[in-house]
Write a protein that holds these residues in place. Sequence first.
Motif, PDB file in Angstrom:
ATOM      1  N   ALA A  16      25.625  50.238  -5.176  1.00  0.00           N
ATOM      2  CA  ALA A  16      25.531  51.644  -5.524  1.00  0.00           C
ATOM      3  C   ALA A  16      24.736  51.829  -6.804  1.00  0.00           C
ATOM      4  N   ALA A  17      24.938  50.928  -7.761  1.00  0.00           N
ATOM      5  CA  ALA A  17      24.203  51.022  -9.020  1.00  0.00           C
ATOM      6  C   ALA A  17      22.713  50.831  -8.788  1.00  0.00           C
ATOM      7  N   ALA A  18      22.361  49.904  -7.895  1.00  0.00           N
ATOM      8  CA  ALA A  18      20.958  49.639  -7.623  1.00  0.00           C
ATOM      9  C   ALA A  18      20.368  50.728  -6.741  1.00  0.00           C
ATOM     10  N   GLY A  19      21.186  51.398  -5.955  1.00  0.00           N
ATOM     11  CA  GLY A  19      20.716  52.436  -5.058  1.00  0.00           C
ATOM     12  C   GLY A  19      20.460  51.883  -3.673  1.00  0.00           C
ATOM     13  N   THR A  20      21.432  52.016  -2.797  1.00  0.00           N
ATOM     14  CA  THR A  20      21.283  51.534  -1.429  1.00  0.00           C
ATOM     15  C   THR A  20      20.928  52.695  -0.520  1.00  0.00           C
ATOM     16  N   ILE A  21      20.010  52.431   0.390  1.00  0.00           N
ATOM     17  CA  ILE A  21      19.593  53.433   1.361  1.00  0.00           C
ATOM     18  C   ILE A  21      19.585  52.756   2.727  1.00  0.00           C
TER      19      ILE A  21
END
Length: 165
Positions: A16-21
């Motif tokens: 989530a911190a890295a940004g998952t898509i």
Amino acid sequence: MIRTTLALLLLCGPAAAAGTISGPATVIDGDTIEVQGTRLHLYGIDAPETAQSCETAKGREYRCGRDAARALRARIGAAPVTCERREPAVAGRLVGLCHVHGEDLSAWMATQGFALASRHLTTAYVAQEGHAWATRRGIWAGTFEKPADWRKDRRRVEASAVADE
């Protein structure tokens, strides 16, 4: 507000911190996809550009960049792709470590000889590139110009053409 955001990041973990898509992907070229309207460069690799040509071992010219994009498109198929954003951005583009069916797409592209390892960013795919070279897969079956060099030469030619006008 800040505490709530930090708590959510801690609960959801590093993804989530890295940004998952995640979602269906559209292949732009051999190292770029679009997921949910977000364009991502595949982490750690550099594939030939769509307009780039290479030569087979027998000297026949072929569109290796187009082949790389086709291979990536076929590997993904209709499956959802999950990408974790990585830093740093490459040439101002978002970078993602992307998987389909749990398989790292960058590793697959390098192993198949459709992309080079981006050693200036990471050594994560050097072994896969070495395997492709040793087995003469993909672009390693003939001769090619490194994609970064091809782009640089293309920009130089375009700048020269503009200067001549």
